[in-house]
Design a protein around this motif. Structure first.
Motif, PDB file in Angstrom:
ATOM      1  N   ILE A 282      43.956  57.854  34.243  1.00  0.00           N
ATOM      2  CA  ILE A 282      45.051  58.577  33.590  1.00  0.00           C
ATOM      3  C   ILE A 282      46.404  57.968  33.946  1.00  0.00           C
ATOM      4  O   ILE A 282      47.297  57.861  33.092  1.00  0.00           O
ATOM      5  N   SER A 283      46.557  57.548  35.208  1.00  0.00           N
ATOM      6  CA  SER A 283      47.853  57.036  35.692  1.00  0.00           C
ATOM      7  C   SER A 283      47.951  55.517  35.606  1.00  0.00           C
ATOM      8  O   SER A 283      48.828  54.927  36.239  1.00  0.00           O
ATOM      9  N   ASN A 284      47.077  54.902  34.842  1.00  0.00           N
ATOM     10  CA  ASN A 284      47.107  53.448  34.630  1.00  0.00           C
ATOM     11  C   ASN A 284      46.950  52.665  35.935  1.00  0.00           C
ATOM     12  O   ASN A 284      47.722  51.765  36.244  1.00  0.00           O
ATOM     13  N   GLY A 285      45.900  53.015  36.690  1.00  0.00           N
ATOM     14  CA  GLY A 285      45.531  52.236  37.868  1.00  0.00           C
ATOM     15  C   GLY A 285      46.154  52.664  39.172  1.00  0.00           C
ATOM     16  O   GLY A 285      46.096  51.921  40.157  1.00  0.00           O
ATOM     17  N   ARG A 286      46.732  53.845  39.222  1.00  0.00           N
ATOM     18  CA  ARG A 286      47.407  54.281  40.453  1.00  0.00           C
ATOM     19  C   ARG A 286      46.702  55.473  41.083  1.00  0.00           C
ATOM     20  O   ARG A 286      46.355  56.428  40.400  1.00  0.00           O
ATOM     21  N   THR A 287      46.526  55.400  42.379  1.00  0.00           N
ATOM     22  CA  THR A 287      46.199  56.561  43.195  1.00  0.00           C
ATOM     23  C   THR A 287      47.459  56.934  43.960  1.00  0.00           C
ATOM     24  O   THR A 287      48.499  56.266  43.840  1.00  0.00           O
ATOM     25  N   ILE A 292      52.466  55.058  46.434  1.00  0.00           N
ATOM     26  CA  ILE A 292      53.375  55.001  47.575  1.00  0.00           C
ATOM     27  C   ILE A 292      53.649  53.561  47.984  1.00  0.00           C
ATOM     28  O   ILE A 292      54.793  53.209  48.310  1.00  0.00           O
ATOM     29  N   THR A 293      52.630  52.705  47.972  1.00  0.00           N
ATOM     30  CA  THR A 293      52.817  51.303  48.351  1.00  0.00           C
ATOM     31  C   THR A 293      53.207  50.420  47.172  1.00  0.00           C
ATOM     32  O   THR A 293      53.293  49.211  47.302  1.00  0.00           O
ATOM     33  N   ARG A 294      53.404  51.028  46.025  1.00  0.00           N
ATOM     34  CA  ARG A 294      53.912  50.366  44.818  1.00  0.00           C
ATOM     35  C   ARG A 294      53.003  49.239  44.333  1.00  0.00           C
ATOM     36  O   ARG A 294      53.425  48.122  44.094  1.00  0.00           O
ATOM     37  N   ILE A 295      51.717  49.563  44.193  1.00  0.00           N
ATOM     38  CA  ILE A 295      50.761  48.650  43.582  1.00  0.00           C
ATOM     39  C   ILE A 295      49.901  49.442  42.610  1.00  0.00           C
ATOM     40  O   ILE A 295      49.894  50.679  42.632  1.00  0.00           O
ATOM     41  N   HIS A 296      49.178  48.765  41.746  1.00  0.00           N
ATOM     42  CA  HIS A 296      48.223  49.427  40.868  1.00  0.00           C
ATOM     43  C   HIS A 296      47.127  48.439  40.496  1.00  0.00           C
ATOM     44  O   HIS A 296      47.272  47.223  40.669  1.00  0.00           O
ATOM     45  N   VAL A 297      46.022  48.975  40.013  1.00  0.00           N
ATOM     46  CA  VAL A 297      44.860  48.165  39.667  1.00  0.00           C
ATOM     47  C   VAL A 297      44.940  47.788  38.192  1.00  0.00           C
ATOM     48  O   VAL A 297      45.266  48.619  37.346  1.00  0.00           O
ATOM     49  N   VAL A 298      44.627  46.519  37.907  1.00  0.00           N
ATOM     50  CA  VAL A 298      44.585  46.056  36.524  1.00  0.00           C
ATOM     51  C   VAL A 298      43.265  45.364  36.262  1.00  0.00           C
ATOM     52  O   VAL A 298      42.594  44.887  37.181  1.00  0.00           O
ATOM     53  N   ASP A 299      42.896  45.336  35.002  1.00  0.00           N
ATOM     54  CA  ASP A 299      41.727  44.596  34.545  1.00  0.00           C
ATOM     55  C   ASP A 299      42.213  43.240  34.028  1.00  0.00           C
ATOM     56  O   ASP A 299      43.124  43.172  33.205  1.00  0.00           O
ATOM     57  N   ASP A 300      41.606  42.154  34.519  1.00  0.00           N
ATOM     58  CA  ASP A 300      42.036  40.813  34.106  1.00  0.00           C
ATOM     59  C   ASP A 300      41.976  40.634  32.594  1.00  0.00           C
ATOM     60  O   ASP A 300      42.746  39.870  32.012  1.00  0.00           O
ATOM     61  N   ARG A 301      41.087  41.341  31.950  1.00  0.00           N
ATOM     62  CA  ARG A 301      40.915  41.194  30.509  1.00  0.00           C
ATOM     63  C   ARG A 301      41.975  41.939  29.710  1.00  0.00           C
ATOM     64  O   ARG A 301      42.118  41.745  28.512  1.00  0.00           O
ATOM     65  N   LEU A 302      42.740  42.815  30.394  1.00  0.00           N
ATOM     66  CA  LEU A 302      43.740  43.604  29.685  1.00  0.00           C
ATOM     67  C   LEU A 302      45.161  43.267  30.117  1.00  0.00           C
ATOM     68  O   LEU A 302      46.109  43.824  29.565  1.00  0.00           O
ATOM     69  N   GLN A 303      45.336  42.355  31.071  1.00  0.00           N
ATOM     70  CA  GLN A 303      46.664  42.042  31.585  1.00  0.00           C
ATOM     71  C   GLN A 303      47.575  41.392  30.551  1.00  0.00           C
ATOM     72  O   GLN A 303      48.787  41.417  30.676  1.00  0.00           O
ATOM     73  N   ALA A 304      46.980  40.811  29.524  1.00  0.00           N
ATOM     74  CA  ALA A 304      47.796  40.111  28.529  1.00  0.00           C
ATOM     75  C   ALA A 304      48.667  41.060  27.718  1.00  0.00           C
ATOM     76  O   ALA A 304      49.586  40.638  27.034  1.00  0.00           O
ATOM     77  N   LEU A 377      38.026  40.708  46.846  1.00  0.00           N
ATOM     78  CA  LEU A 377      36.725  40.923  47.468  1.00  0.00           C
ATOM     79  C   LEU A 377      35.654  41.043  46.397  1.00  0.00           C
ATOM     80  O   LEU A 377      35.937  41.048  45.197  1.00  0.00           O
ATOM     81  N   PHE A 378      34.402  41.187  46.841  1.00  0.00           N
ATOM     82  CA  PHE A 378      33.260  41.105  45.922  1.00  0.00           C
ATOM     83  C   PHE A 378      33.345  42.130  44.793  1.00  0.00           C
ATOM     84  O   PHE A 378      33.055  41.830  43.632  1.00  0.00           O
ATOM     85  N   TYR A 379      33.735  43.361  45.120  1.00  0.00           N
ATOM     86  CA  TYR A 379      33.750  44.413  44.106  1.00  0.00           C
ATOM     87  C   TYR A 379      34.863  44.188  43.074  1.00  0.00           C
ATOM     88  O   TYR A 379      34.765  44.649  41.937  1.00  0.00           O
ATOM     89  N   GLU A 380      35.902  43.477  43.465  1.00  0.00           N
ATOM     90  CA  GLU A 380      36.975  43.159  42.530  1.00  0.00           C
ATOM     91  C   GLU A 380      36.569  42.013  41.600  1.00  0.00           C
ATOM     92  O   GLU A 380      36.873  42.028  40.406  1.00  0.00           O
ATOM     93  N   LYS A 381      35.911  41.036  42.165  1.00  0.00           N
ATOM     94  CA  LYS A 381      35.478  39.900  41.350  1.00  0.00           C
ATOM     95  C   LYS A 381      34.429  40.329  40.340  1.00  0.00           C
ATOM     96  O   LYS A 381      34.451  39.918  39.174  1.00  0.00           O
ATOM     97  N   TRP A 382      33.479  41.165  40.779  1.00  0.00           N
ATOM     98  CA  TRP A 382      32.413  41.594  39.866  1.00  0.00           C
ATOM     99  C   TRP A 382      32.932  42.536  38.779  1.00  0.00           C
ATOM    100  O   TRP A 382      32.396  42.562  37.670  1.00  0.00           O
ATOM    101  N   SER A 383      33.944  43.331  39.106  1.00  0.00           N
ATOM    102  CA  SER A 383      34.514  44.248  38.108  1.00  0.00           C
ATOM    103  C   SER A 383      35.687  43.610  37.351  1.00  0.00           C
ATOM    104  O   SER A 383      36.234  44.231  36.441  1.00  0.00           O
ATOM    105  N   ARG A 384      36.076  42.417  37.768  1.00  0.00           N
ATOM    106  CA  ARG A 384      37.182  41.678  37.157  1.00  0.00           C
ATOM    107  C   ARG A 384      38.480  42.496  37.174  1.00  0.00           C
ATOM    108  O   ARG A 384      39.220  42.579  36.196  1.00  0.00           O
ATOM    109  N   THR A 385      38.724  43.112  38.331  1.00  0.00           N
ATOM    110  CA  THR A 385      39.947  43.886  38.541  1.00  0.00           C
ATOM    111  C   THR A 385      40.687  43.331  39.751  1.00  0.00           C
ATOM    112  O   THR A 385      40.117  42.627  40.579  1.00  0.00           O
ATOM    113  N   ARG A 386      41.942  43.678  39.857  1.00  0.00           N
ATOM    114  CA  ARG A 386      42.738  43.245  41.000  1.00  0.00           C
ATOM    115  C   ARG A 386      43.913  44.197  41.191  1.00  0.00           C
ATOM    116  O   ARG A 386      44.291  44.936  40.275  1.00  0.00           O
ATOM    117  N   ASN A 387      44.484  44.154  42.411  1.00  0.00           N
ATOM    118  CA  ASN A 387      45.717  44.889  42.689  1.00  0.00           C
ATOM    119  C   ASN A 387      46.915  44.001  42.367  1.00  0.00           C
ATOM    120  O   ASN A 387      46.931  42.809  42.703  1.00  0.00           O
TER     121      ASN A 387
END
Length: 397
Positions: A282-287, A292-304, A377-387
């Protein structure tokens, strides 16, 4: 000289502990305000912390041997000097320097009254430097800050360290207001000479491109700690509710049956789905921790598409499903087997090595990726996501 060296040594010993205690809030403020931690800014602020500790220790140390330190009735007056510019007359009366002969001026460096006055000036020179270089204060504002520091020092002394000691144990001297304020102003005016080779603070972030920076493990760990707290609160509330409604018991700590283990597993899984999948979707990758630490998760396939959504619930489900099933799920399974399944001793040994073997592989994986540029890490590479760092939107004027 020993009266000055000992407090400085004590300040150096205390500094690492105070700095460590302030590191977490410092990092969070830097992440929120600037999006990253600038090394020069950190060095300036931590050096200022060391100065503040050193200055205060010089003012309050050494302590009397007892809190009952009153000499006599009216001891306040014993430790007070209320006549302005007395330090000048003391220097003139005590000195052996002949002011008509410059060759004798060096004798001042061995005389107590002069050294005491010089110490009070030098004590606040760093205030002027920090005020002008980092905080961009004017000369008048810097003088006010130095005067305020002098008030703090003198109040500390006149109150016996704010009532810890029955009576003052250091001299309350009105001349210190003049000397400390003068020191702050001297620091202000010599700042250009001392900081000539340092970049201007307003230009520290000029060439920084947050979109090209990698989110490090320290930042992610802080976000993880914050999220773990809120996740624990969420699941704790649910567990508390089940304890009342199902077991009719305010304290829900039963874990001695398969049903109890199953309920805990369901609560944990639902908690992960709500906190780490639904809320970030709902919050576009933010918990909370990532916000608070000013980061969010993105999908490499949607960053464009920077103006649209950069993460999906499916990507988050894969990402955190992999993370928590490996990070905590295997521990839960091993614990369940050892608690409710009867197995021979040899199988216990096999499970023991398997448990710590998986844990060792995870630690090794973390260490290896720590030295890589990507740091995923492994779970980020397999899900193709990153902070990624969340860039603040600039409002047009």
């Amino acid at each position: 000289m020993q009266a000055y060296v000992k407090p400085l040594m004590d300040a150096a010993l205390f500094f690492p502990f105070i700095a460590l205690a302030l590191t977490l809030p410092f990092l969070i403020v830097q992440y929120r305000k600037y999006g990253y931690v600038n090394k020069l800014r950190a060095a300036v602020l931590y050096s200022m912390l060391l100065y503040m500790i050193s200055a205060y220790f010089l003012v309050i140390l050494p302590f009397p041997s007892s809190t009952d330190n009153c000499i006599r009735e009216g001891s306040f007056w014993t430790y007070s000097q209320l006549i302005p510019f007395t330090f000048l007359s003391e220097i003139v009366n005590q000195t052996q320097t002949n002011f008509a002969q410059p060759s004798t001026y060096l004798m001042l460096l061995k005389e107590r009254a002069f050294l005491q006055a010089i110490f009070n000036v030098f004590l606040t020179i760093p205030i002027g430097v920090y005020a002008r270089y980092y905080f961009k204060r004017t000369a008048f504002q810097t003088g006010c800050i130095a005067f305020g520091a002098a008030i703090l020092f003198e109040v500390t002394q006149i109150t016996g360290l704010f009532g810890i000691f029955d009576c003052p144990y250091r001299l309350f001297d009105v001349d210190d207001f003049v000397l400390n304020t003068s020191g702050g102003l001297i620091g202000y005016f010599i700042t250009p000479l001392l900081t000539f080779f340092l970049p201007r603070t307003e230009k520290l972030d000029e060439d920084v491109k947050l979109s090209q920076m990698t989110v490090g493990y320290v930042r992610r760990f802080i976000a993880f700690l914050i999220d773990s707290f809120f996740y624990t609160v969420l699941t704790g509330i649910v567990t508390f509710g089940i304890g009342i409604t199902v077991y009719r018991n305010i304290i829900f700590t039963r874990t001695d049956t398969v049903i109890d283990w199953f309920l805990y597993a369901i609560i944990s899984i639902v908690g992960v789905l709500i906190y780490f999948v639904i809320i970030p979707a709902i919050s576009n990758g933010r918990t909370v921790g990532k916000w608070i630490t000013r980061i969010h998760v993105v999908d490499d396939r949607l960053q464009a598409n920077p103006h649209g959504r950069t993460i999906t619930a499916r990507s988050l489900f894969i990402r955190y499903g992999l993370l928590y099933s490996v990070l905590f799920g295997y521990s839960y399974v091993f614990g369940w087997i050892l608690s409710f399944v009867t197995i021979p001793p040899l199988m216990h040994l096999v499970l023991f090595f398997a448990y710590f073997g998986i844990g060792g592989l995870l630690v090794l994986h973390l260490i290896v990726n720590f030295f890589t540029r990507d740091k995923r890490l492994f779970y980020e590479k397999w899900s193709r996501t990153r902070n990624v760092i969340t860039e603040q939107k600039r409002h047009s004027s």
